[in-house]
Structure formats: C-alpha cells, structure tokens
Design a protein around this motif. Sequence first.
Motif, PDB file in Angstrom:
ATOM      1  N   THR A   2      51.319  49.349  22.260  1.00 35.34           N
ATOM      2  CA  THR A   2      50.074  48.688  22.601  1.00 35.34           C
ATOM      3  C   THR A   2      50.344  47.233  22.937  1.00 35.34           C
ATOM      4  O   THR A   2      51.067  46.554  22.214  1.00 35.34           O
ATOM      5  CB  THR A   2      49.103  48.741  21.399  1.00 35.34           C
ATOM      6  N   ALA A   3      49.755  46.763  24.011  1.00 39.37           N
ATOM      7  CA  ALA A   3      49.850  45.348  24.352  1.00 39.37           C
ATOM      8  C   ALA A   3      48.922  44.583  23.427  1.00 39.37           C
ATOM      9  O   ALA A   3      47.750  44.894  23.323  1.00 39.37           O
ATOM     10  CB  ALA A   3      49.460  45.116  25.803  1.00 39.37           C
ATOM     11  N   THR A   4      49.462  43.579  22.729  1.00 40.87           N
ATOM     12  CA  THR A   4      48.658  42.871  21.746  1.00 40.87           C
ATOM     13  C   THR A   4      48.323  41.435  22.142  1.00 40.87           C
ATOM     14  O   THR A   4      47.565  40.790  21.460  1.00 40.87           O
ATOM     15  CB  THR A   4      49.368  42.842  20.385  1.00 40.87           C
ATOM     16  N   ASP A   5      48.935  40.929  23.176  1.00 38.01           N
ATOM     17  CA  ASP A   5      48.630  39.563  23.597  1.00 38.01           C
ATOM     18  C   ASP A   5      47.461  39.580  24.562  1.00 38.01           C
ATOM     19  O   ASP A   5      47.584  39.276  25.738  1.00 38.01           O
ATOM     20  CB  ASP A   5      49.845  38.907  24.252  1.00 38.01           C
ATOM     21  N   ALA A   6      46.313  39.959  24.054  1.00 37.29           N
ATOM     22  CA  ALA A   6      45.109  39.982  24.872  1.00 37.29           C
ATOM     23  C   ALA A   6      44.637  38.548  25.088  1.00 37.29           C
ATOM     24  O   ALA A   6      44.721  37.724  24.180  1.00 37.29           O
ATOM     25  CB  ALA A   6      44.022  40.798  24.190  1.00 37.29           C
ATOM     26  N   PRO A   7      44.158  38.252  26.269  1.00 36.48           N
ATOM     27  CA  PRO A   7      43.653  36.902  26.531  1.00 36.48           C
ATOM     28  C   PRO A   7      42.513  36.563  25.573  1.00 36.48           C
ATOM     29  O   PRO A   7      41.649  37.391  25.308  1.00 36.48           O
ATOM     30  CB  PRO A   7      43.152  36.973  27.973  1.00 36.48           C
ATOM     31  N   GLN A   8      42.540  35.355  25.039  1.00 40.04           N
ATOM     32  CA  GLN A   8      41.550  34.938  24.054  1.00 40.04           C
ATOM     33  C   GLN A   8      40.466  34.033  24.636  1.00 40.04           C
ATOM     34  O   GLN A   8      39.375  33.961  24.101  1.00 40.04           O
ATOM     35  CB  GLN A   8      42.241  34.205  22.901  1.00 40.04           C
ATOM     36  N   THR A   9      40.782  33.341  25.704  1.00 34.70           N
ATOM     37  CA  THR A   9      39.818  32.413  26.290  1.00 34.70           C
ATOM     38  C   THR A   9      39.538  32.817  27.738  1.00 34.70           C
ATOM     39  O   THR A   9      40.285  33.591  28.342  1.00 34.70           O
ATOM     40  CB  THR A   9      40.364  30.972  26.280  1.00 34.70           C
ATOM     41  N   GLU A  10      38.479  32.274  28.268  1.00 33.99           N
ATOM     42  CA  GLU A  10      38.127  32.558  29.664  1.00 33.99           C
ATOM     43  C   GLU A  10      39.244  32.098  30.600  1.00 33.99           C
ATOM     44  O   GLU A  10      39.555  32.770  31.578  1.00 33.99           O
ATOM     45  CB  GLU A  10      36.811  31.877  30.021  1.00 33.99           C
ATOM     46  N   HIS A  11      39.854  30.965  30.277  1.00 29.55           N
ATOM     47  CA  HIS A  11      40.955  30.443  31.098  1.00 29.55           C
ATOM     48  C   HIS A  11      42.130  31.427  31.100  1.00 29.55           C
ATOM     49  O   HIS A  11      42.734  31.682  32.150  1.00 29.55           O
ATOM     50  CB  HIS A  11      41.410  29.083  30.580  1.00 29.55           C
ATOM     51  N   GLU A  12      42.474  31.993  29.922  1.00 30.27           N
ATOM     52  CA  GLU A  12      43.573  32.951  29.847  1.00 30.27           C
ATOM     53  C   GLU A  12      43.252  34.227  30.626  1.00 30.27           C
ATOM     54  O   GLU A  12      44.123  34.805  31.261  1.00 30.27           O
ATOM     55  CB  GLU A  12      43.882  33.294  28.388  1.00 30.27           C
ATOM     56  N   VAL A  13      41.995  34.668  30.581  1.00 27.65           N
ATOM     57  CA  VAL A  13      41.580  35.851  31.347  1.00 27.65           C
ATOM     58  C   VAL A  13      41.736  35.586  32.833  1.00 27.65           C
ATOM     59  O   VAL A  13      42.302  36.400  33.561  1.00 27.65           O
ATOM     60  CB  VAL A  13      40.119  36.243  31.017  1.00 27.65           C
ATOM     61  N   GLU A  14      41.257  34.436  33.290  1.00 27.67           N
ATOM     62  CA  GLU A  14      41.351  34.088  34.710  1.00 27.67           C
ATOM     63  C   GLU A  14      42.808  33.977  35.141  1.00 27.67           C
ATOM     64  O   GLU A  14      43.179  34.433  36.220  1.00 27.67           O
ATOM     65  CB  GLU A  14      40.614  32.786  34.982  1.00 27.67           C
ATOM     66  N   SER A  15      43.643  33.392  34.297  1.00 25.86           N
ATOM     67  CA  SER A  15      45.059  33.236  34.620  1.00 25.86           C
ATOM     68  C   SER A  15      45.735  34.601  34.752  1.00 25.86           C
ATOM     69  O   SER A  15      46.510  34.834  35.691  1.00 25.86           O
ATOM     70  CB  SER A  15      45.747  32.410  33.536  1.00 25.86           C
ATOM     71  N   LEU A  16      45.425  35.525  33.841  1.00 29.24           N
ATOM     72  CA  LEU A  16      46.001  36.862  33.918  1.00 29.24           C
ATOM     73  C   LEU A  16      45.504  37.603  35.150  1.00 29.24           C
ATOM     74  O   LEU A  16      46.277  38.259  35.849  1.00 29.24           O
ATOM     75  CB  LEU A  16      45.673  37.657  32.649  1.00 29.24           C
ATOM     76  N   GLN A  17      44.223  37.480  35.460  1.00 32.03           N
ATOM     77  CA  GLN A  17      43.670  38.132  36.653  1.00 32.03           C
ATOM     78  C   GLN A  17      44.336  37.614  37.919  1.00 32.03           C
ATOM     79  O   GLN A  17      44.656  38.389  38.819  1.00 32.03           O
ATOM     80  CB  GLN A  17      42.157  37.911  36.723  1.00 32.03           C
ATOM     81  N   LYS A  18      44.578  36.315  37.991  1.00 30.67           N
ATOM     82  CA  LYS A  18      45.237  35.734  39.160  1.00 30.67           C
ATOM     83  C   LYS A  18      46.684  36.220  39.267  1.00 30.67           C
ATOM     84  O   LYS A  18      47.169  36.497  40.357  1.00 30.67           O
ATOM     85  CB  LYS A  18      45.195  34.209  39.092  1.00 30.67           C
ATOM     86  N   SER A  19      47.370  36.331  38.126  1.00 30.90           N
ATOM     87  CA  SER A  19      48.751  36.820  38.134  1.00 30.90           C
ATOM     88  C   SER A  19      48.812  38.259  38.635  1.00 30.90           C
ATOM     89  O   SER A  19      49.691  38.621  39.414  1.00 30.90           O
ATOM     90  CB  SER A  19      49.350  36.751  36.722  1.00 30.90           C
ATOM     91  N   ILE A  20      47.873  39.085  38.182  1.00 31.24           N
ATOM     92  CA  ILE A  20      47.842  40.485  38.617  1.00 31.24           C
ATOM     93  C   ILE A  20      47.548  40.561  40.110  1.00 31.24           C
ATOM     94  O   ILE A  20      48.209  41.285  40.848  1.00 31.24           O
ATOM     95  CB  ILE A  20      46.801  41.286  37.806  1.00 31.24           C
ATOM     96  N   ALA A  21      46.553  39.799  40.567  1.00 30.30           N
ATOM     97  CA  ALA A  21      46.172  39.827  41.984  1.00 30.30           C
ATOM     98  C   ALA A  21      47.317  39.370  42.882  1.00 30.30           C
ATOM     99  O   ALA A  21      47.513  39.909  43.973  1.00 30.30           O
ATOM    100  CB  ALA A  21      44.936  38.962  42.207  1.00 30.30           C
TER     101      ALA A  21
END
Length: 61
Positions: A2-21
């Motif tokens: 299981t991946a456990t480093d889930a994004p905790q803040t809106e900034h981390e979510v946006e950063s992960l989404q940009k990396s995936i895109a």
Amino acid sequence: MTATDAPQTEHEVESLQKSIAAGRPTAMRLTQLLDVQAFGRLLSEKGIAVEISYVVVTAHQ
C-alpha cells in the motif's frame, strides 16, 4: 503493498497531479504489514517499508 505517502495538503495534491500529468518521476513509500504466526497463534505483526525515489505514475482512463 500500500502506498502510504498520501498527499496531506492541497499543495501536495496539486504537485502530485502535475507530476502524473507531465510523466515526471516522484518519490513513493510502500508498506506491507506481515503477520508472524506459529501453531495458529499470532506472534507479532511486522511492517515492512520500501522507499522508492524515482517512480513515474501513469493514469489510465
């Protein structure tokens, strides 16, 4: 695992989404909980963590 480093803040979510895109690599921590048993009794639980520094996540639609 299981991946456990889930994004905790809106900034981390946006950063992960940009990396995936963009197909950019990111770091990821995976964990697995293992039961140690003998004679049908649980002796202990052990967590195993694997940290991967270069993961390219892809999204399938």
